[in-house]
Design an enzyme around this catalytic site. Structure first.
Site, PDB file in Angstrom:
ATOM      1  N   MET A   1      -4.569   4.765  -7.532  1.00 28.70           N
ATOM      2  CA  MET A   1      -5.991   4.508  -7.798  1.00 28.70           C
ATOM      3  C   MET A   1      -6.611   3.806  -6.585  1.00 28.70           C
ATOM      4  O   MET A   1      -7.647   3.155  -6.701  1.00 28.70           O
ATOM      5  CB  MET A   1      -6.156   3.667  -9.053  1.00 28.70           C
ATOM      6  CG  MET A   1      -5.652   4.417 -10.297  1.00 28.70           C
ATOM      7  SD  MET A   1      -6.444   3.924 -11.838  1.00 28.70           S
ATOM      8  CE  MET A   1      -6.011   2.226 -11.920  1.00 28.70           C
TER       9      MET A   1
ATOM     10  N   HIS B   1      -1.663  -1.045  -1.187  1.00 32.11           N
ATOM     11  CA  HIS B   1      -0.953  -2.214  -0.650  1.00 32.11           C
ATOM     12  C   HIS B   1       0.472  -1.791  -0.324  1.00 32.11           C
ATOM     13  O   HIS B   1       0.826  -0.603  -0.440  1.00 32.11           O
ATOM     14  CB  HIS B   1      -1.017  -3.371  -1.646  1.00 32.11           C
ATOM     15  CG  HIS B   1      -0.616  -2.992  -3.043  1.00 32.11           C
ATOM     16  ND1 HIS B   1       0.663  -2.575  -3.359  1.00 32.11           N
ATOM     17  CD2 HIS B   1      -1.319  -2.926  -4.202  1.00 32.11           C
ATOM     18  CE1 HIS B   1       0.732  -2.313  -4.647  1.00 32.11           C
ATOM     19  NE2 HIS B   1      -0.458  -2.492  -5.186  1.00 32.11           N
TER      20      HIS B   1
ATOM     21  N   GLY C   1       3.125  -2.034  -1.859  1.00 28.23           N
ATOM     22  CA  GLY C   1       3.837  -1.369  -2.959  1.00 28.23           C
ATOM     23  C   GLY C   1       3.619   0.143  -2.891  1.00 28.23           C
ATOM     24  O   GLY C   1       4.560   0.932  -2.969  1.00 28.23           O
ATOM     25  N   HIS C   2       2.338   0.539  -2.706  1.00 32.75           N
ATOM     26  CA  HIS C   2       2.040   1.972  -2.565  1.00 32.75           C
ATOM     27  C   HIS C   2       2.733   2.537  -1.331  1.00 32.75           C
ATOM     28  O   HIS C   2       3.261   3.646  -1.348  1.00 32.75           O
ATOM     29  CB  HIS C   2       0.529   2.206  -2.418  1.00 32.75           C
ATOM     30  CG  HIS C   2      -0.278   1.789  -3.598  1.00 32.75           C
ATOM     31  ND1 HIS C   2      -1.131   0.705  -3.573  1.00 32.75           N
ATOM     32  CD2 HIS C   2      -0.378   2.305  -4.835  1.00 32.75           C
ATOM     33  CE1 HIS C   2      -1.714   0.568  -4.739  1.00 32.75           C
ATOM     34  NE2 HIS C   2      -1.279   1.525  -5.534  1.00 32.75           N
TER      35      HIS C   2
ATOM     36  N   LYS D   1       8.132   0.851 -10.754  1.00 36.54           N
ATOM     37  CA  LYS D   1       8.720   0.285 -11.975  1.00 36.54           C
ATOM     38  C   LYS D   1       7.890  -0.871 -12.530  1.00 36.54           C
ATOM     39  O   LYS D   1       8.153  -1.353 -13.621  1.00 36.54           O
ATOM     40  CB  LYS D   1      10.125  -0.236 -11.654  1.00 36.54           C
ATOM     41  CG  LYS D   1      11.173   0.845 -11.493  1.00 36.54           C
ATOM     42  CD  LYS D   1      12.498   0.127 -11.259  1.00 36.54           C
ATOM     43  CE  LYS D   1      13.641   1.080 -11.133  1.00 36.54           C
ATOM     44  NZ  LYS D   1      14.872   0.345 -10.777  1.00 36.54           N
TER      45      LYS D   1
ATOM     46  N   LEU E   1       3.287  -7.073  -6.197  1.00 38.95           N
ATOM     47  CA  LEU E   1       2.059  -6.552  -5.587  1.00 38.95           C
ATOM     48  C   LEU E   1       1.274  -5.737  -6.600  1.00 38.95           C
ATOM     49  O   LEU E   1       1.836  -4.946  -7.359  1.00 38.95           O
ATOM     50  CB  LEU E   1       2.404  -5.700  -4.364  1.00 38.95           C
ATOM     51  CG  LEU E   1       2.910  -6.483  -3.158  1.00 38.95           C
ATOM     52  CD1 LEU E   1       3.286  -5.545  -2.025  1.00 38.95           C
ATOM     53  CD2 LEU E   1       1.874  -7.484  -2.672  1.00 38.95           C
TER      54      LEU E   1
ATOM     55  N   ARG F   1      -4.882  -5.601  -8.321  1.00 38.46           N
ATOM     56  CA  ARG F   1      -5.702  -6.605  -9.027  1.00 38.46           C
ATOM     57  C   ARG F   1      -5.451  -8.026  -8.514  1.00 38.46           C
ATOM     58  O   ARG F   1      -6.186  -8.943  -8.894  1.00 38.46           O
ATOM     59  CB  ARG F   1      -5.449  -6.525 -10.529  1.00 38.46           C
ATOM     60  CG  ARG F   1      -6.023  -5.257 -11.155  1.00 38.46           C
ATOM     61  CD  ARG F   1      -5.943  -5.290 -12.676  1.00 38.46           C
ATOM     62  NE  ARG F   1      -6.753  -4.244 -13.277  1.00 38.46           N
ATOM     63  CZ  ARG F   1      -6.271  -3.113 -13.780  1.00 38.46           C
ATOM     64  NH1 ARG F   1      -4.980  -2.872 -13.749  1.00 38.46           N
ATOM     65  NH2 ARG F   1      -7.077  -2.223 -14.327  1.00 38.46           N
TER      66      ARG F   1
HETATM   67  O1  PAF Z   1      -0.449   3.479 -11.731  1.00 35.69           O
HETATM   68  C1  PAF Z   1      -1.550   3.924 -11.371  1.00 35.69           C
HETATM   69  O2  PAF Z   1      -2.062   3.606 -10.314  1.00 35.69           O
HETATM   70  C2  PAF Z   1      -2.303   4.864 -12.289  1.00 35.69           C
HETATM   71  O3  PAF Z   1      -2.054   4.563 -13.613  1.00 35.69           O
HETATM   72  C3  PAF Z   1      -1.997   6.359 -12.011  1.00 35.69           C
HETATM   73  C4  PAF Z   1      -0.538   6.684 -12.272  1.00 35.69           C
HETATM   74  C5  PAF Z   1      -2.355   6.685 -10.580  1.00 35.69           C
HETATM   75  C6  PAF Z   1      -2.862   7.226 -12.931  1.00 35.69           C
HETATM   76  O4  PAF Z   1      -4.214   6.991 -12.768  1.00 35.69           O
END
Ligand code: PAF
Length: 275
Positions: free
Chosen positions: A27, A31, A33-34, A145, A181, A184
Protein backbone atom coordinates in the site's frame (compact mmCIF):
# COMPACT_ATOMS: atom_id res chain seq x y z
CA UNK A 1 11.48 0.04 -14.50
CA UNK A 2 8.15 0.20 -16.25
CA UNK A 3 5.47 2.15 -14.39
CA UNK A 4 1.95 1.00 -15.30
CA UNK A 5 -1.34 2.54 -14.27
CA UNK A 6 -4.06 0.84 -16.29
CA UNK A 7 -4.98 -2.83 -16.64
CA UNK A 8 -4.03 -2.77 -20.33
CA UNK A 9 -0.62 -1.24 -19.63
CA UNK A 10 -0.03 -3.76 -16.86
CA UNK A 11 -1.13 -6.77 -18.93
CA UNK A 12 1.25 -5.83 -21.74
CA UNK A 13 4.13 -5.37 -19.29
CA UNK A 14 3.33 -8.69 -17.58
CA UNK A 15 3.18 -10.55 -20.91
CA UNK A 16 6.65 -9.31 -21.79
CA UNK A 17 8.20 -10.79 -18.63
CA UNK A 18 9.60 -14.15 -19.66
CA UNK A 19 10.65 -16.49 -16.87
CA UNK A 20 9.80 -16.57 -13.17
CA UNK A 21 8.01 -13.64 -11.58
CA UNK A 22 7.97 -12.59 -7.93
CA UNK A 23 5.24 -10.23 -6.77
CA UNK A 24 5.16 -7.85 -3.80
CA UNK A 25 1.78 -6.16 -3.23
CA UNK A 26 1.98 -3.05 -1.04
CA UNK A 27 0.00 0.00 0.00
CA UNK A 28 3.05 2.24 -0.51
CA UNK A 29 4.92 4.37 2.04
CA UNK A 30 7.63 1.79 1.52
CA UNK A 31 10.09 1.05 4.33
CA UNK A 32 12.87 -1.47 4.95
CA UNK A 33 10.28 -4.18 5.61
CA UNK A 34 8.92 -3.82 2.06
CA UNK A 35 12.45 -3.58 0.73
CA UNK A 36 13.31 -6.93 2.30
CA UNK A 37 10.29 -8.49 0.51
CA UNK A 38 11.44 -6.96 -2.78
CA UNK A 39 15.02 -8.15 -2.23
CA UNK A 40 13.82 -11.69 -1.46
CA UNK A 41 11.63 -11.61 -4.59
CA UNK A 42 14.68 -10.50 -6.60
CA UNK A 43 16.81 -13.32 -5.23
CA UNK A 44 14.23 -16.00 -5.97
CA UNK A 45 12.81 -14.87 -9.35
CA UNK A 46 13.96 -13.58 -12.72
CA UNK A 47 11.57 -10.63 -12.57
CA UNK A 48 9.88 -8.61 -9.84
CA UNK A 49 6.55 -6.81 -9.89
CA UNK A 50 5.50 -4.42 -7.12
CA UNK A 51 2.04 -2.91 -6.75
CA UNK A 52 1.22 0.21 -4.78
CA UNK A 53 -2.46 0.64 -4.05
CA UNK A 54 -4.11 1.95 -0.89
CA UNK A 55 -7.09 -0.37 -1.01
CA UNK A 56 -10.22 1.44 0.26
CA UNK A 57 -12.26 -1.74 0.81
CA UNK A 58 -10.00 -2.95 3.61
CA UNK A 59 -10.41 0.24 5.67
CA UNK A 60 -13.38 0.58 8.01
CA UNK A 61 -15.32 3.79 8.35
CA UNK A 62 -13.41 6.17 10.63
CA UNK A 63 -10.07 4.48 9.97
CA UNK A 64 -7.04 6.20 8.45
CA UNK A 65 -7.80 5.75 4.72
CA UNK A 66 -7.66 9.49 3.99
CA UNK A 67 -4.54 10.16 6.00
CA UNK A 68 -2.74 6.89 5.14
CA UNK A 69 0.88 7.98 4.43
CA UNK A 70 1.60 8.56 0.73
CA UNK A 71 5.15 8.89 -0.63
CA UNK A 72 4.72 8.33 -4.34
CA UNK A 73 8.02 9.83 -5.52
CA UNK A 74 10.13 8.17 -2.84
CA UNK A 75 8.37 4.81 -3.37
CA UNK A 76 9.08 4.95 -7.07
CA UNK A 77 12.75 5.72 -6.43
CA UNK A 78 13.03 2.85 -3.92
CA UNK A 79 11.51 0.41 -6.42
CA UNK A 80 13.77 1.64 -9.22
CA UNK A 81 16.92 1.33 -7.07
CA UNK A 82 15.82 -2.09 -5.83
CA UNK A 83 15.66 -3.34 -9.42
CA UNK A 84 11.89 -3.78 -9.74
CA UNK A 85 10.90 -4.57 -13.35
CA UNK A 86 7.27 -3.49 -13.30
CA UNK A 87 5.54 -1.13 -10.88
CA UNK A 88 1.73 -1.15 -10.88
CA UNK A 89 0.10 2.00 -9.44
CA UNK A 90 -3.61 1.84 -10.27
CA UNK A 91 -6.33 4.20 -9.07
CA UNK A 92 -9.48 2.98 -7.29
CA UNK A 93 -11.48 3.31 -10.50
CA UNK A 94 -9.04 1.02 -12.26
CA UNK A 95 -9.29 -1.65 -9.55
CA UNK A 96 -13.02 -1.47 -8.74
CA UNK A 97 -16.27 -1.26 -10.69
CA UNK A 98 -19.77 -0.87 -9.28
CA UNK A 99 -21.85 -3.71 -7.80
CA UNK A 100 -18.85 -6.01 -7.57
CA UNK A 101 -18.76 -9.69 -6.80
CA UNK A 102 -17.21 -10.07 -3.33
CA UNK A 103 -14.73 -12.42 -1.71
CA UNK A 104 -15.72 -13.11 1.88
CA UNK A 105 -13.29 -14.00 4.64
CA UNK A 106 -14.13 -17.27 6.44
CA UNK A 107 -16.81 -16.80 9.12
CA UNK A 108 -14.62 -17.84 12.06
CA UNK A 109 -10.99 -17.19 11.20
CA UNK A 110 -11.84 -13.98 9.36
CA UNK A 111 -13.74 -12.58 12.36
CA UNK A 112 -11.47 -13.26 15.33
CA UNK A 113 -8.62 -11.00 16.54
CA UNK A 114 -8.00 -8.34 13.83
CA UNK A 115 -11.21 -9.48 12.13
CA UNK A 116 -13.14 -8.94 15.38
CA UNK A 117 -11.69 -5.47 15.89
CA UNK A 118 -11.90 -4.59 12.19
CA UNK A 119 -14.98 -6.46 10.90
CA UNK A 120 -14.97 -6.92 7.09
CA UNK A 121 -11.38 -5.68 6.86
CA UNK A 122 -10.30 -9.10 5.67
CA UNK A 123 -13.08 -9.28 3.03
CA UNK A 124 -11.63 -6.18 1.40
CA UNK A 125 -8.04 -7.33 1.82
CA UNK A 126 -8.75 -10.74 0.25
CA UNK A 127 -10.72 -9.14 -2.58
CA UNK A 128 -7.80 -6.91 -3.62
CA UNK A 129 -5.18 -9.62 -3.15
CA UNK A 130 -7.23 -11.94 -5.37
CA UNK A 131 -7.48 -9.22 -8.06
CA UNK A 132 -3.75 -8.46 -7.85
CA UNK A 133 -2.71 -12.13 -7.91
CA UNK A 134 -4.91 -12.74 -10.94
CA UNK A 135 -3.37 -9.79 -12.75
CA UNK A 136 0.27 -10.39 -11.80
CA UNK A 137 -0.02 -14.19 -12.06
CA UNK A 138 3.29 -14.54 -10.19
CA UNK A 139 5.18 -17.74 -9.47
CA UNK A 140 5.83 -16.41 -5.96
CA UNK A 141 3.98 -13.74 -3.97
CA UNK A 142 5.66 -12.26 -0.89
CA UNK A 143 3.85 -11.28 2.33
CA UNK A 144 5.23 -10.23 5.72
CA UNK A 145 4.68 -12.31 8.84
CA UNK A 146 3.85 -9.14 10.78
CA UNK A 147 0.35 -9.35 9.33
CA UNK A 148 0.12 -12.94 10.51
CA UNK A 149 -3.67 -13.29 10.25
CA UNK A 150 -3.66 -11.67 6.81
CA UNK A 151 -0.97 -14.15 5.72
CA UNK A 152 -2.92 -17.10 7.09
CA UNK A 153 -6.12 -16.00 5.29
CA UNK A 154 -4.27 -15.41 2.01
CA UNK A 155 -2.88 -18.94 2.31
CA UNK A 156 -6.40 -20.23 2.91
CA UNK A 157 -7.72 -18.31 -0.13
CA UNK A 158 -4.88 -19.69 -2.27
CA UNK A 159 -5.83 -23.19 -1.12
CA UNK A 160 -9.61 -22.77 -1.42
CA UNK A 161 -9.48 -21.08 -4.84
CA UNK A 162 -6.70 -23.31 -6.22
CA UNK A 163 -4.45 -20.33 -6.93
CA UNK A 164 -1.23 -21.27 -8.65
CA UNK A 165 1.03 -18.68 -7.06
CA UNK A 166 3.15 -19.79 -4.12
CA UNK A 167 2.56 -17.61 -1.06
CA UNK A 168 5.95 -16.89 0.55
CA UNK A 169 5.94 -15.77 4.22
CA UNK A 170 8.74 -13.31 5.07
CA UNK A 171 10.23 -12.50 8.47
CA UNK A 172 9.33 -9.33 10.37
CA UNK A 173 11.85 -6.51 9.97
CA UNK A 174 12.46 -4.38 13.06
CA UNK A 175 13.78 -0.85 13.45
CA UNK A 176 17.00 -0.09 15.41
CA UNK A 177 14.99 0.00 18.66
CA UNK A 178 13.05 -3.22 18.11
CA UNK A 179 9.76 -1.73 16.91
CA UNK A 180 8.35 -3.76 14.00
CA UNK A 181 8.48 -1.66 10.83
CA UNK A 182 5.09 -0.38 9.72
CA UNK A 183 3.98 2.48 7.48
CA UNK A 184 1.83 3.61 10.43
CA UNK A 185 4.88 4.18 12.71
CA UNK A 186 5.14 7.71 11.24
CA UNK A 187 1.99 8.62 13.20
CA UNK A 188 3.84 8.11 16.52
CA UNK A 189 5.27 11.05 18.47
CA UNK A 190 8.63 10.52 20.22
CA UNK A 191 6.87 9.76 23.53
CA UNK A 192 4.41 7.42 21.86
CA UNK A 193 7.25 5.59 20.16
CA UNK A 194 8.84 4.96 23.60
CA UNK A 195 5.53 3.54 24.82
CA UNK A 196 5.12 1.46 21.64
CA UNK A 197 8.40 -0.30 22.47
CA UNK A 198 6.51 -2.12 25.21
CA UNK A 199 4.96 -4.20 22.40
CA UNK A 200 8.22 -5.88 21.26
CA UNK A 201 9.30 -5.96 24.94
CA UNK A 202 6.19 -7.93 25.86
CA UNK A 203 6.98 -10.42 23.08
CA UNK A 204 10.56 -10.71 24.33
CA UNK A 205 9.21 -11.43 27.80
CA UNK A 206 7.00 -14.17 26.32
CA UNK A 207 10.05 -15.66 24.64
CA UNK A 208 12.02 -15.65 27.93
CA UNK A 209 9.17 -17.40 29.77
CA UNK A 210 8.99 -20.07 27.05
CA UNK A 211 12.78 -20.57 27.11
CA UNK A 212 12.52 -21.07 30.88
CA UNK A 213 10.20 -24.00 30.15
CA UNK A 214 6.81 -22.45 31.04
CA UNK A 215 4.38 -23.03 28.16
CA UNK A 216 1.06 -22.13 29.83
CA UNK A 217 -0.71 -19.52 27.69
CA UNK A 218 -2.39 -17.78 30.66
CA UNK A 219 0.93 -17.23 32.45
CA UNK A 220 2.58 -15.88 29.28
CA UNK A 221 -0.35 -13.60 28.39
CA UNK A 222 -0.56 -12.21 31.94
CA UNK A 223 3.09 -11.16 32.02
CA UNK A 224 2.74 -9.60 28.58
CA UNK A 225 -0.37 -7.66 29.64
CA UNK A 226 1.47 -6.46 32.79
CA UNK A 227 4.12 -4.84 30.56
CA UNK A 228 1.67 -3.44 28.00
CA UNK A 229 -0.82 -2.02 30.51
CA UNK A 230 1.77 0.38 31.90
CA UNK A 231 2.50 1.83 28.46
CA UNK A 232 -0.08 1.52 25.70
CA UNK A 233 -3.37 3.44 25.57
CA UNK A 234 -5.41 0.27 25.08
CA UNK A 235 -4.78 -3.39 24.47
CA UNK A 236 -6.94 -4.88 21.71
CA UNK A 237 -5.72 -8.42 22.18
CA UNK A 238 -2.86 -10.54 23.42
CA UNK A 239 -3.37 -14.03 22.08
CA UNK A 240 -1.55 -17.27 21.52
CA UNK A 241 -2.58 -19.29 18.48
CA UNK A 242 -1.25 -22.12 16.38
CA UNK A 243 -0.22 -21.59 12.74
CA UNK A 244 -3.84 -22.33 11.79
CA UNK A 245 -5.05 -19.51 14.02
CA UNK A 246 -6.68 -21.77 16.61
CA UNK A 247 -6.39 -20.38 20.17
CA UNK A 248 -3.95 -22.41 22.28
CA UNK A 249 -3.94 -23.09 26.06
CA UNK A 250 -0.33 -24.07 25.88
CA UNK A 251 2.54 -23.15 23.54
CA UNK A 252 3.30 -25.81 20.93
CA UNK A 253 6.92 -25.50 19.87
CA UNK A 254 7.32 -24.74 16.14
CA UNK A 255 3.54 -24.28 15.78
CA UNK A 256 2.75 -21.13 17.76
CA UNK A 257 2.29 -17.44 17.06
CA UNK A 258 2.07 -14.97 19.95
CA UNK A 259 0.08 -11.94 18.85
CA UNK A 260 -0.39 -8.41 20.15
CA UNK A 261 -2.60 -5.57 18.91
CA UNK A 262 -2.62 -2.34 20.87
CA UNK A 263 -3.31 1.34 20.46
CA UNK A 264 -0.67 3.92 21.33
CA UNK A 265 -2.42 7.27 21.26
CA UNK A 266 -4.71 6.79 18.29
CA UNK A 267 -2.28 4.59 16.35
CA UNK A 268 -3.12 0.91 16.14
CA UNK A 269 -0.06 -1.33 16.09
CA UNK A 270 0.29 -5.10 15.70
CA UNK A 271 3.25 -7.33 16.27
CA UNK A 272 3.93 -11.00 16.82
CA UNK A 273 6.44 -13.71 17.53
CA UNK A 274 6.59 -17.07 15.75
CA UNK A 275 7.68 -19.89 18.09
O1 PAF B 1 -0.35 -5.74 3.77
C1 PAF B 1 -0.70 -4.85 2.97
O2 PAF B 1 0.02 -3.90 2.71
C2 PAF B 1 -2.06 -4.93 2.32
O3 PAF B 1 -2.98 -5.51 3.17
C3 PAF B 1 -2.05 -5.66 0.96
C4 PAF B 1 -1.64 -7.11 1.11
C5 PAF B 1 -1.10 -4.95 0.02
C6 PAF B 1 -3.45 -5.61 0.35
O4 PAF B 1 -3.91 -4.32 0.17
Amino acid sequence: MLVTKTIDQFNIARKNLKGSVGFVPTMGALHKGHLSLIQRAKEENEHVIVSIFVNPTQFLEGEDLDKYPKKEEADMEICKLAGVDVLFVPTTNVMYGSDELKILAPKIKGYILDGFNRPRHFDGMLQIVMKLLNLADPHNAYFGKKDAQQLSLINKMAENYFLRSKIVPCDIVRDYDGLALSSRNVYLSQDEREMALSIPSSLQKASQIIISGKLDAQIIKKSMIDILEKNVSSIEYVEIVNRDFEILDSVELKNTIILVAAKVGTTRLIDNLWI
